[in-house]
Design a protein around this motif. Sequence first.
Motif, PDB file in Angstrom:
ATOM      1  N   LEU A  28      -2.216  -3.175 -11.581  1.00  0.00           N
ATOM      2  CA  LEU A  28      -1.583  -4.180 -11.280  1.00  0.00           C
ATOM      3  C   LEU A  28      -0.679  -3.910 -10.171  1.00  0.00           C
ATOM      4  CD1 LEU A  28      -1.216  -6.463 -14.434  1.00  0.00           C
ATOM      5  CD2 LEU A  28      -2.772  -6.924 -12.365  1.00  0.00           C
ATOM      6  N   ALA A  29       0.048  -2.789 -10.413  1.00  0.00           N
ATOM      7  CA  ALA A  29       1.027  -2.376  -9.612  1.00  0.00           C
ATOM      8  C   ALA A  29       0.384  -2.016  -8.200  1.00  0.00           C
ATOM      9  CB  ALA A  29       1.892  -1.184 -10.016  1.00  0.00           C
ATOM     10  N   TRP A  30      -0.699  -1.355  -8.228  1.00  0.00           N
ATOM     11  CA  TRP A  30      -1.239  -0.653  -6.990  1.00  0.00           C
ATOM     12  C   TRP A  30      -1.911  -2.165  -6.286  1.00  0.00           C
ATOM     13  CZ3 TRP A  30      -6.252  -1.085  -4.893  1.00  0.00           C
ATOM     14  CH2 TRP A  30      -6.575  -0.380  -3.910  1.00  0.00           C
ATOM     15  N   CYS A  31      -2.487  -3.039  -7.026  1.00  0.00           N
ATOM     16  CA  CYS A  31      -2.988  -4.300  -6.388  1.00  0.00           C
ATOM     17  C   CYS A  31      -1.514  -5.066  -5.511  1.00  0.00           C
ATOM     18  CB  CYS A  31      -3.561  -5.090  -7.430  1.00  0.00           C
ATOM     19  SG  CYS A  31      -5.179  -4.557  -7.734  1.00  0.00           S
ATOM     20  N   ALA A  32      -0.564  -5.122  -6.319  1.00  0.00           N
ATOM     21  CA  ALA A  32       0.771  -5.348  -5.589  1.00  0.00           C
ATOM     22  C   ALA A  32       1.284  -4.743  -4.441  1.00  0.00           C
ATOM     23  CB  ALA A  32       1.699  -5.915  -6.552  1.00  0.00           C
ATOM     24  N   MET A  33       0.958  -3.537  -4.526  1.00  0.00           N
ATOM     25  CA  MET A  33       1.720  -2.581  -3.404  1.00  0.00           C
ATOM     26  C   MET A  33       0.710  -2.591  -1.997  1.00  0.00           C
ATOM     27  SD  MET A  33       3.686   0.467  -4.965  1.00  0.00           S
ATOM     28  CE  MET A  33       2.514   0.816  -6.396  1.00  0.00           C
ATOM     29  N   VAL A  34      -0.425  -2.659  -2.454  1.00  0.00           N
ATOM     30  CA  VAL A  34      -1.264  -2.375  -1.315  1.00  0.00           C
ATOM     31  C   VAL A  34      -1.391  -3.459  -0.111  1.00  0.00           C
ATOM     32  CG1 VAL A  34      -3.789  -2.222  -0.346  1.00  0.00           C
ATOM     33  CG2 VAL A  34      -3.149  -0.786  -2.120  1.00  0.00           C
ATOM     34  N   PRO A  35      -1.411  -4.881  -0.553  1.00  0.00           N
ATOM     35  CA  PRO A  35      -1.018  -5.550   0.453  1.00  0.00           C
ATOM     36  C   PRO A  35       0.307  -5.442   1.311  1.00  0.00           C
ATOM     37  CG  PRO A  35      -1.854  -6.574  -1.387  1.00  0.00           C
ATOM     38  CD  PRO A  35      -1.633  -5.255  -1.762  1.00  0.00           C
ATOM     39  N   LEU A  36       1.278  -5.047   0.618  1.00  0.00           N
ATOM     40  CA  LEU A  36       2.418  -4.816   1.196  1.00  0.00           C
ATOM     41  C   LEU A  36       2.443  -3.750   2.358  1.00  0.00           C
ATOM     42  CD1 LEU A  36       4.882  -5.023  -1.528  1.00  0.00           C
ATOM     43  CD2 LEU A  36       4.640  -6.762   0.114  1.00  0.00           C
ATOM     44  N   PHE A  93      -4.199   6.060   3.978  1.00  0.00           N
ATOM     45  CA  PHE A  93      -3.281   6.827   3.636  1.00  0.00           C
ATOM     46  C   PHE A  93      -2.378   6.473   2.805  1.00  0.00           C
ATOM     47  CE2 PHE A  93       0.534   9.692   3.969  1.00  0.00           C
ATOM     48  CZ  PHE A  93       0.030  10.821   3.438  1.00  0.00           C
ATOM     49  N   GLY A  94      -1.635   5.177   3.032  1.00  0.00           N
ATOM     50  CA  GLY A  94      -0.633   4.266   2.469  1.00  0.00           C
ATOM     51  C   GLY A  94      -1.257   3.875   1.011  1.00  0.00           C
ATOM     52  N   SER A  95      -2.497   3.376   1.092  1.00  0.00           N
ATOM     53  CA  SER A  95      -2.955   2.974  -0.361  1.00  0.00           C
ATOM     54  C   SER A  95      -3.088   4.274  -1.155  1.00  0.00           C
ATOM     55  CB  SER A  95      -4.291   2.518  -0.041  1.00  0.00           C
ATOM     56  OG  SER A  95      -4.453   1.314   0.892  1.00  0.00           O
ATOM     57  N   ALA A  96      -3.417   5.361  -0.782  1.00  0.00           N
ATOM     58  CA  ALA A  96      -3.450   6.647  -1.470  1.00  0.00           C
ATOM     59  C   ALA A  96      -1.986   6.962  -2.063  1.00  0.00           C
ATOM     60  CB  ALA A  96      -4.187   7.788  -0.758  1.00  0.00           C
ATOM     61  N   LEU A  97      -1.219   6.675  -1.244  1.00  0.00           N
ATOM     62  CA  LEU A  97       0.309   7.110  -1.843  1.00  0.00           C
ATOM     63  C   LEU A  97       0.693   6.062  -2.667  1.00  0.00           C
ATOM     64  CD1 LEU A  97       2.053   8.121   1.441  1.00  0.00           C
ATOM     65  CD2 LEU A  97       1.306   9.630  -0.519  1.00  0.00           C
ATOM     66  N   CYS A  98       0.159   4.982  -2.652  1.00  0.00           N
ATOM     67  CA  CYS A  98       0.620   3.758  -3.708  1.00  0.00           C
ATOM     68  C   CYS A  98       0.143   4.240  -5.260  1.00  0.00           C
ATOM     69  CB  CYS A  98       0.072   2.403  -3.415  1.00  0.00           C
ATOM     70  SG  CYS A  98       0.668   1.815  -1.903  1.00  0.00           S
ATOM     71  N   THR A  99      -0.736   5.292  -5.419  1.00  0.00           N
ATOM     72  CA  THR A  99      -1.056   5.679  -6.574  1.00  0.00           C
ATOM     73  C   THR A  99       0.025   6.500  -7.332  1.00  0.00           C
ATOM     74  OG1 THR A  99      -2.181   7.639  -5.863  1.00  0.00           O
ATOM     75  CG2 THR A  99      -3.291   5.717  -5.972  1.00  0.00           C
ATOM     76  N   VAL A 100       0.758   6.993  -6.640  1.00  0.00           N
ATOM     77  CA  VAL A 100       1.796   8.001  -7.158  1.00  0.00           C
ATOM     78  C   VAL A 100       2.868   7.071  -8.002  1.00  0.00           C
ATOM     79  CG1 VAL A 100       3.783   9.608  -6.821  1.00  0.00           C
ATOM     80  CG2 VAL A 100       1.582   9.608  -5.207  1.00  0.00           C
ATOM     81  N   PRO A 101       3.494   5.853  -7.317  1.00  0.00           N
ATOM     82  CA  PRO A 101       4.394   5.307  -8.251  1.00  0.00           C
ATOM     83  C   PRO A 101       3.563   4.521  -9.405  1.00  0.00           C
ATOM     84  CG  PRO A 101       4.555   4.869  -5.911  1.00  0.00           C
ATOM     85  CD  PRO A 101       3.447   5.593  -5.998  1.00  0.00           C
ATOM     86  N   ASP A 102       2.347   4.267  -9.100  1.00  0.00           N
ATOM     87  CA  ASP A 102       1.636   3.670 -10.358  1.00  0.00           C
ATOM     88  C   ASP A 102       1.294   4.392 -11.409  1.00  0.00           C
ATOM     89  OD1 ASP A 102       1.014   1.502  -8.704  1.00  0.00           O
ATOM     90  OD2 ASP A 102      -0.952   2.242  -8.204  1.00  0.00           O
ATOM     91  N   LEU A 103       1.180   5.707 -11.615  1.00  0.00           N
ATOM     92  CA  LEU A 103       1.267   6.580 -12.473  1.00  0.00           C
ATOM     93  C   LEU A 103       2.486   6.524 -13.166  1.00  0.00           C
ATOM     94  CD1 LEU A 103      -0.374   9.935 -10.624  1.00  0.00           C
ATOM     95  CD2 LEU A 103      -1.596   8.283 -12.237  1.00  0.00           C
TER      96      LEU A 103
END
Length: 64
Positions: A35-43, A10-20
Amino acid sequence: MLVLRAKWAFGSALCTVPDLFFADLSGLGPFAGVLAWCAMVPLVRWYLQWNAERKRAATHARRR
């Protein structure tokens, strides 16, 4: 363990919103979003694991 993985998904899916928004504002297109998604998912994963370990330690501390 399943709950932790569901929260991670769910958190990974939510990371797509700021990416857009980031990809749109930067003008770099989808590459910046990836790149932004790949940076946020590990966090997100790190935070969820840290929070689960903290709760597990607190639960054991209360039982004494």
